[in-house]
Design a protein around this motif. Structure first.
Motif, PDB file in Angstrom:
ATOM      1  N   VAL A   1       1.035  -1.642   0.229  1.00 28.28           N
ATOM      2  CA  VAL A   1      -0.138  -0.213   0.009  1.00 28.28           C
ATOM      3  C   VAL A   1       0.921   1.589  -0.059  1.00 28.28           C
TER       4      VAL A   1
ATOM      5  N   ALA B   1      -5.591   3.173   1.748  1.00 28.32           N
ATOM      6  CA  ALA B   1      -5.355   1.573   2.736  1.00 28.32           C
ATOM      7  C   ALA B   1      -5.827   0.361   2.101  1.00 28.32           C
TER       8      ALA B   1
ATOM      9  N   ASP C   1      -9.950   0.333   1.858  1.00 23.72           N
ATOM     10  CA  ASP C   1     -10.446   0.966   0.413  1.00 23.72           C
ATOM     11  C   ASP C   1     -10.960   0.257  -0.229  1.00 23.72           C
TER      12      ASP C   1
ATOM     13  N   ALA D   1      -8.952  -4.997   4.423  1.00 27.81           N
ATOM     14  CA  ALA D   1      -8.279  -4.575   6.067  1.00 27.81           C
ATOM     15  C   ALA D   1      -9.414  -5.676   6.915  1.00 27.81           C
TER      16      ALA D   1
ATOM     17  N   ILE E   1      -2.552  -0.023  -4.147  1.00 28.66           N
ATOM     18  CA  ILE E   1      -2.764  -1.199  -3.767  1.00 28.66           C
ATOM     19  C   ILE E   1      -2.899  -2.788  -4.467  1.00 28.66           C
TER      20      ILE E   1
END
Length: 267
Positions: free
Chosen positions: A158, A163, A166, A205, A256
C-alpha cells in the motif's frame, strides 16, 4: 455284560444316533464394501504459465484434506478463460481507468498516463469517478460433497493515500454459463443459493492474519452425471476501490496490491 458297561454302550448309541439325525448347517459370508471419499476439484489457470482450463487442486476429504496436485492455480478474468495477470503484469496494467461523468478518460488501456488524451470539458457539474473501480476474477469448483473455502491475504503493498480498507471484497457463485468456448454448469447445483458467505470480510483490511472462511456450502456441485466442466460452478471475486460510492478525488492518489490464496476444504 455288567450294568455299567450296558449303560455306557447305551450312551454311545444315543450320541451316535443324535449325530446322524441332526440337520446340517453351513455359513457363507459375503461382505461387499465401497468407500468414496469426498472430492473437490478446483480449476482455472496454471500459475506456472497461465494455461487454461487446468485443474490445480484435487482435494480428497481425509483428515488432512489432502491436495493430490502440487501445482498452484491462478484465477481467470471473470467471464473468460484468460488467466489473471501475475504480479508484474498487474503493476503494469493497473485498475480500470477513471471516468469523467461516465465517460472513460484516455485510450482505454486501464491506466491514466501520458499516452492518454481527452477533449476539453466544462467543469461546472463535472465529477471524476462516480463508479467504483473493480477487479474481477474467478475460479471453478466441481465436487461430490459439500465444501468450504478459506481465503488468506498472503501479502499486500500500500502506498500513497490509500489503505486496505479502501478495497471492498465480495464473493459470489455463477452456477452456469459459457466462458470463452467452454460451457460450464449444465449438470451442476447452484451451491451459492444455499451456501453461506456471511463470514467473508467486507474489505481487505478486515481479513484476519490467517485463513478467513469466505464460503461454507451444504451440498455438492455435481447434480447429474456429466464431466468435470458440466458439474462445475464458477466462484467470482470482486475487489472494489471505493466500495461505497466509488472513487473520487477526495480519496487521493496511491497504489494497492494484494495477493490472496484460496483454499478449499471438506467440513
Amino acid at each position: 455284560m455288567s450294568f455299567r458297561k450296558l449303560l455306557l454302550a447305551g450312551a454311545a448309541l444315543a450320541a451316535s444316533s443324535a449325530a446322524l439325525t441332526a440337520p446340517a448347517s453351513a455359513s457363507i459370508i459375503d461382505r461387499p464394501h465401497f468407500k468414496v471419499l469426498g472430492v473437490v476439484i478446483v480449476w482455472g489457470a496454471n500459475d506456472a504459465d497461465g494455461s487454461t482450463p487446468i485443474a490445480t487442486d484435487f482435494v480428497i476429504g481425509d483428515a488432512a484434506d489432502t491436495d493430490l496436485i502440487a501445482a498452484d492455480g491462478r484465477t481467470v478474468v471473470t467471464g473468460s478463460l484468460t488467466a489473471t495477470p501475475d504480479a508484474a503484469a498487474i503493476a503494469a496494467s493497473g485498475f480500470s481507468a477513471l471516468d469523467l461523468d461516465g465517460t472513460e478518460i484516455g485510450d482505454g488501456d486501464g491506466d491514466l498516463d501520458l499516452n492518454d488524451s481527452f477533449a476539453a470539458f466544462d467543469v461546472s457539474t463535472a465529477t471524476i469517478g462516480g463508479a467504483p473501480l473493480t477487479y474481477n476474477s474467478s475460479f471453478y469448483v466441481a465436487s461430490n460433497t459439500a465444501f468450504g473455502i478459506n481465503a488468506t491475504v498472503q501479502s499486500s503493498t500500500v502506498s500513497g493515500d490509500f489503505a486496505l480498507a479502501d478495497v471492498g471484497y465480495a464473493l459470489s457463485v455463477t452456477p452456469a454459463g459459457t466462458d470463452g468456448a467452454l460451457t460450464f454448469g449444465g449438470n451442476a447445483t447452484d451451491v451459492g443459493a444455499t451456501g453461506d458467505f456471511s463470514g467473508a470480510p467486507a474489505d481487505l483490511a478486515a481479513f484476519g492474519a490467517g485463513a478467513n472462511q469466505v464460503f461454507l456450502g451444504t451440498e455438492r456441485t455435481a447434480a447429474n452425471a456429466g464431466n468435470i466442466v458440466s458439474q462445475s460452478v464458477r466462484f467470482d471475486a470482486e475487489y472494489t476501490l471505493g466500495p461505497v460510492a466509488g472513487y473520487d478525488l477526495s480519496q487521493g492518489a496511491g497504489e494497492i496490491e494484494a495477493q490472496l490464496a484460496y483454499t478449499v476444504f471438506v467440513p
